[in-house]
Design an enzyme around this catalytic site. Structure first.
Site, PDB file in Angstrom:
ATOM      1  N   LYS A  80       5.558   5.581  10.374  1.00  0.00           N
ATOM      2  CA  LYS A  80       6.680   6.421   9.969  1.00  0.00           C
ATOM      3  C   LYS A  80       6.681   6.635   8.450  1.00  0.00           C
ATOM      4  CE  LYS A  80      10.623   5.994  12.314  1.00  0.00           C
ATOM      5  NZ  LYS A  80      10.756   7.202  13.142  1.00  0.00           N
TER       6      LYS A  80
HETATM    7  N1  PMP Z   1       8.027  10.019  17.886  1.00  0.00           N
HETATM    8  C1  PMP Z   1       8.503  10.295  16.663  1.00  0.00           C
HETATM    9  C2  PMP Z   1       7.823  11.338  15.857  1.00  0.00           C
HETATM   10  C3  PMP Z   1       9.618   9.610  16.170  1.00  0.00           C
HETATM   11  O1  PMP Z   1      10.094   9.877  14.951  1.00  0.00           O
HETATM   12  C4  PMP Z   1      10.254   8.649  16.982  1.00  0.00           C
HETATM   13  C5  PMP Z   1      11.469   7.917  16.475  1.00  0.00           C
HETATM   14  N2  PMP Z   1      11.126   6.739  15.786  1.00  0.00           N
HETATM   15  C6  PMP Z   1       9.719   8.389  18.250  1.00  0.00           C
HETATM   16  C7  PMP Z   1       8.606   9.091  18.667  1.00  0.00           C
HETATM   17  C8  PMP Z   1      10.309   7.344  19.137  1.00  0.00           C
HETATM   18  O2  PMP Z   1      10.055   6.068  18.625  1.00  0.00           O
HETATM   19  P1  PMP Z   1      11.052   4.846  18.898  1.00  0.00           P
HETATM   20  O3  PMP Z   1      11.228   4.788  20.361  1.00  0.00           O
HETATM   21  O4  PMP Z   1      10.340   3.680  18.344  1.00  0.00           O
HETATM   22  O5  PMP Z   1      12.313   5.163  18.188  1.00  0.00           O
END
Ligand code: PMP
Length: 319
Positions: free
Chosen positions: A164
């Protein structure tokens, strides 16, 4: 945006090593991360359990482990272990005293106030974390209408989408902005090879012929924590097969059910893609069943999955 955005509790941030009022937590305008997006962030939820009178932070450790993997790529050197990051976060949330659903945002960033340097080395690392009241991100009672975005997800050797990186989210933001402007709820991005990748803040699942299908990590998705939760839960509780493989765009149109998963979006059903109905266009049967199980788990109501839930406050006052 749904849910409450006003809170009467003190909003705190852990910033530059101290717990301070959120409005006093600031950085200078020459901060490297402000100019170049050189930061790694996380999005974590605290889910209120009204019967118990406390919240549960969901998969806190897993979020910080993912964050530290991102930090390694960006040469961000945090002075805290995963354990310490968890403790700082729990204390911050506990001090705020929220009694509602919250969203926790940690950020590790290049904090040196120096511009015109594109070398990540010799720049300091800052860390900040705060929590805000946060209800539903997408309408969970409805089935979303998505479009295929004209923007593509970058590859691992462009801006790695598996971590991220703040700057990398401009890609997601462009896609979301255009989708909403065109009247859709969410955008679905394809990767460079043209396969289905993910939503702008969610991983994607389809159900076809009784199998749950989701793109593999190699398709340049974010390894979502909700995604991995759902894969485990489907295998353990529903007993249908889970397949991680490429998904073609047109497969979305003919899937029986479809949903998106993410910390903010929880488990949101998709009823239409590019103006084509998925199933009968409403929340699918398996999706509905999964939503029920998932909400029980994240609010700390399912003893089998309590190891994923960190209670805050840790101890309850005796009545
Ligand atoms: N894909 C993207 C691009 C995201 O930003 C997120 C949010 N973090 C997710 C998938 C889902 O990830 P998570 O379940 O860890 O929040």
């Amino acid at each position: 945006m749904f849910g409450k955005e006003v809170s009467y509790m003190p909003q705190l941030a852990f910033h530059k090593g101290d717990y301070i009022p959120l409005e006093q937590a600031s950085v200078g305008i020459m901060t490297h991360a402000f100019h170049y997006g050189t930061a790694i962030f996380e999005g974590i939820r605290g889910n209120w359990n009204a019967e118990e009178g406390r919240g549960y932070i969901f998969r806190l450790r897993d979020h910080y482990e993912r964050m530290l993997r991102g930090c390694a790529v960006l040469h961000l050197e945090l002075p805290y272990s995963v354990e310490e990051l968890c403790n700082i976060t729990v204390e911050m949330v506990e001090r705020c005293g929220y009694s509602e659903d919250i969203y926790i945002r940690p950020l590790a960033y290049k904090s040196t106030e120096r511009v015109a340097t594109l070398n990540l080395n010799n720049l300091d690392t800052g860390f900040t974390v705060f929590a805000i009241p946060f209800g539903a991100y997408m309408d969970l009672e409805a089935a979303a209408h998505c479009c295929t975005s004209s923007w593509r997800r970058p590859e691992d050797n462009m801006i790695p989408p598996g971590i991220k990186i703040s700057g990398g989210y401009v890609n997601n933001i462009l896609a979301k902005t255009d989708a909403v402007a065109a009247g859709f709820d969410e955008a679905i991005l394809l990767n460079q090879a043209g396969y289905v990748c993910e939503g702008t803040g969610e991983n994607l699942f389809i159900i076809r012929n009784g199998r749950l299908i989701t793109p593999p990590l190699e398709d340049n998705i974010l390894p979502g924590i909700t995604r991995s939760t759902i894969i485990d839960v489907v295998r353990n509780e529903i007993g249908i097969e889970v397949e991680e493989r490429h998904i073609l765009r047109t497969e979305l149109y003919v899937s029986d059910e479809m949903f998106l998963t993410g910390t903010a979006a929880h488990l949101t059903a998709v009823g239409k893609v590019d103006n084509r109905s998925i199933g009968d266009g409403t929340i699918g049967q398996i999706t509905k069943e999964l939503q029920k199980i998932y909400f029980g788990i994240i609010r700390g109501r399912n003893p089998k999955y309590l190891h994923w839930c960190t209670p805050v406050p840790k101890r309850l006052e005796k009545a």
